[in-house]
Each structure stands twice: as structure tokens, then as C-alpha cells.
Motif scaffolding. Structure first.
Motif, mmCIF file in Angstrom:
data_model
loop_
_atom_site.group_PDB
_atom_site.id
_atom_site.type_symbol
_atom_site.label_atom_id
_atom_site.label_comp_id
_atom_site.label_asym_id
_atom_site.label_seq_id
_atom_site.Cartn_x
_atom_site.Cartn_y
_atom_site.Cartn_z
ATOM 1 N N THR A 1 -3.443 -17.294 4.461
ATOM 2 C CA THR A 1 -4.400 -18.404 4.421
ATOM 3 C C THR A 1 -3.637 -19.731 4.430
ATOM 4 O O THR A 1 -3.049 -20.107 3.417
ATOM 5 N N PRO B 1 -4.290 -23.125 4.391
ATOM 6 C CA PRO B 1 -4.377 -24.272 3.485
ATOM 7 C C PRO B 1 -3.901 -23.917 2.072
ATOM 8 O O PRO B 1 -4.163 -22.828 1.575
ATOM 9 N N ILE C 1 -4.867 -29.663 4.294
ATOM 10 C CA ILE C 1 -5.597 -29.945 5.528
ATOM 11 C C ILE C 1 -6.458 -31.193 5.283
ATOM 12 O O ILE C 1 -7.027 -31.332 4.203
ATOM 13 N N ILE D 1 -7.351 -25.274 11.688
ATOM 14 C CA ILE D 1 -6.960 -24.044 10.962
ATOM 15 C C ILE D 1 -6.202 -23.095 11.892
ATOM 16 O O ILE D 1 -5.252 -22.432 11.492
#
Ligand code: HEM
Length: 310
Positions: free
Chosen positions: A83, A85, A107, A155
């Protein structure tokens, strides 16, 4: 009126239910950013914010802080590499036993403009496997909520930091600074690491340990403190203060208003440590951003569940 009866509370409760459906339920843990560690540090303001705000921690006296670095997943078993962030939550100790929080991620924007969108998106995500986004769910979201496109594009492209100490962290939301004369200035925050930025390529990231960021920071702190400058970006008149899905133009003036030095890992995060991002002191106001205000309710639901070991 009992705050638990407010409509916001029920929507927050629902949103946390959807997060649990999507990611699983992990009693006693935060419903987002479930895995993290806490650190002690000192924040030294440099006086430059005093023109814009009389907030006590942004004048001239240094204050102690607790920092929690976290992996953003709601599932504590997800590895740091899954993941992108990462979170950096800072709690400043103010005079008279007061506190204020600054809760940032790596982010600079969010996928939802309103709590309603957040709830719909988490519902869609709960159809995904093990809480990890699946392409079909993301395509549906992007078609229904065009404002979330910038986030999902970012992302996809964002790389993993080589260290918690080598990433930038953004407040995403705007806040208002208010000075002694009552003048208001919209600002967004940005933590800028002393050590510079370093990211892994996808190939490098594939070889990383489950908790490589925790291990790297232990190692780094054994050689001395790590640091960050706290910067504010000054918003201009038409810069949106209520929309976390857009960033302000890059040419907005940035000012460094202080420096954070992190010295030591805590043996354990205090159980009742709670980073409500809307807790601000005199001299600072939350913007109109509905997501910021919704976070106040959602974090309270998560806090309540984890303290009851649910
Ligand atoms: C509707 C929007 C959001 C919801 C519902 C939400 C939900 C949550 C929840 C439930 C927690 C755990 C709280 C606790 O148990 O103490 C959490 C933690 C966190 N969230 Fe959010 N979040 C939202 C938006 C954001 C945004 C925009 C950011 C970035 C600025 C962010 C950054 C974080 C971080 C860094 C943590 C970890 C805090 C800690 O270390 O205690 N979240 N979030």
C-alpha cells in the motif's frame, strides 16, 4: 443533543462498517493505518508563522511531540510494499495540557470530495478481495466519480519511500491561520524531510521485507535523530478550501515555519493516543472541507471500537 445521535455519527459508523467489510476486522486496532509505531520528538517553530497565526506551538517556544508513522492499510498483515501511501500523524503538546494534531500522508490528494462519495467508494471496495483494490471496482469508481480519477492515477504511479524519513507528507486539507488582528489566511501543510527524497523502483520494491520501513527507521535512529521542516503553502483567493480531490497550483508561496526532530522510538504507542485531525488551537481553524469534518466522526467511531477491543 447527544453527539452519537447526530446523522454524521451514523454515517461515520456506516463508513467504518464498510472498511471492516473490505479489509477485515482487527479488534483493538485502528480501522485505517492499522500498523504503525510511535516516536518522541521536539518541534521548534522559527517565528515566521507569527505573521499569520497566534497558535501557541507556531511562535517561538519549542514543544514536545508524539509522531506515529503508519502503513495506510486497514489490514495490519499487509506488507509495507503493498500500500503505497504512508501516514505521519503528529501530536503537539501545548500549554495547559492541550494538544493539537496534524495528520498527513505521502499523497497530496484524496479520492472523495464528500462523505457520501467516501461511503459509496468503500462499499465498492468491499467487493474487492482482501481489501486490496481490484481493477473492476476501480473502473466503476472512476466512471461514477470523475473527481477521484486524479487520486487513482497517482496511486498507480506513486512509488514506495525507501524510508519514513525520506518522504514528503501532505495535510491534503486546507486550514485557516488567523493572526492577532483577525486576518485569515488559507494554508496547506507539507512536511519536507531533511534527508531528501528516496523512492524504490517496482523491481526493488518486490524484494522488500514485510515491515521494511519500521526496520529501516530503527536502524536510522540508532545513528541519530531524523528531521523534517514544516512548510505551509499560502492559498490565493480562488484556491479551493473545501475540496481534498484537488491540489493547489505549484507556484503558491511556501514558507518554512519550523523544524521537527525525532529522537526516539517509544516502547509502545499509548493506547488512548488519538489523532483527530480537527483538533486545532486558537489561531487555527478547520476549513469548510466536508471530508475533514467527517474524519472527526469516523475517527471517533474507530477509536471507540478499538478501545473496547472490538
Ligand atoms: C472520509 C475520509 C477518511 C476516513 C473515513 C478516514 C478513516 C480513518 C480511520 C478510521 C482511522 C483510524 C482512526 C483511529 O482509530 O484513531 C484513520 C487514520 C488515519 N488517517 Fe484517515 N480517513 C479519511 C481521510 C484521510 C485523509 C484525507 C488523510 C490524509 C491527510 C488520512 C490520513 C490518516 C492517517 C495518517 C491515519 C493514522 C493516524 C494515526 O496514526 O493514529 N485519512 N483514518
Amino acid at each position: 443533543m447527544d453527539s452519537e445521535k447526530l446523522p454524521e455519527f451514523h454515517r461515520a459508523d456506516e463508513s467504518i462498517d464498510h472498511i471492516e467489510e473490505a479489509a477485515g476486522k482487527f479488534p483493538g486496532l485502528r480501522r485505517a493505518h492499522a500498523r504503525g509505531n510511535c516516536y518522541e520528538g521536539i518541534f521548534k517553530p522559527n517565528g515566521r508563522a507569527a505573521l499569520f497565526t497566534d497558535a501557541p506551538h507556531l511562535q517561538s517556544e519549542e514543544v514536545s511531540v508524539i509522531v506515529r508513522f503508519s502503513n495506510s492499510s486497514s489490514n495490519p498483515n499487509h506488507s509495507d510494499g503493498l500500500t503505497p501511501p504512508k501516514g505521519m500523524a503528529v501530536q503537539f503538546a501545548l500549554p495547559n495540557n492541550q494538544i493539537t494534531n496534524l495528520v498527513c500522508t505521502t499523497i497530496p490528494l484524496f479520492f472523495a470530495r464528500t462523505p457520501e462519495t467516501f461511503i459509496e467508494v468503500t462499499k465498492l471496495m468491499s467487493t474487492a478481495k482482501k481489501g486490496l483494490p481490484d481493477i473492476k471496482a476501480l473502473q466503476k469508481i472512476a466512471a461514477k466519480f470523475p473527481e477521484s480519477k486524479a487520486f487513482f492515477k497517482m496511486i498507480k504511479e506513486i512509488r514506495l519511500p525507501a524510508s519514513y524519513a525520506m518522504a514528503q507528507y501532505f495535510s491534503i486539507h486546507a486550514f485557516y491561520f488567523i493572526n492577532e488582528n483577525g486576518k485569515r489566511q488559507a494554508v496547506k501543510y507539507l512536511w519536507e524531510p531533511d534527508a531528501g527524497l528516496s523512492m524504490y523502483t517496482k523491481k526493488e520494491a518486490a524484494k522488500l521485507l514485510h515491515n521494511y520501513l519500521d526496520e529501516e527507521l530503527d536502524q536510522r535512529l540508532s545513528n541519530g535523530p531524523i528531521g523534517f521542516n514544516l512548510n505551509i503553502q499560502l492559498g490565493k483567493e480562488n484556491d479551493p478550501t473545501d475540496d481534498p480531490t484537488v491540489v493547489w497550483p505549484g507556484d503558491r508561496q511556501q514558507i518554512t515555519i519550523g523544524h521537527l526532530a525525532i529522537h526516539r522510538k517509544m516502547d509502545k504507542c499509548p493506547e488512548d493516543l488519538f489523532f483527530d485531525p480537527t483538533v486545532v488551537p486558537r489561531g487555527i481553524e478547520c476549513s469548510e472541507d466536508p471530508i475533514l469534518h467527517f474524519r472527526h466522526h469516523a475517527y471517533a467511531v474507530s477509536y471507540d471500537r478499538r478501545l473496547k477491543n472490538k
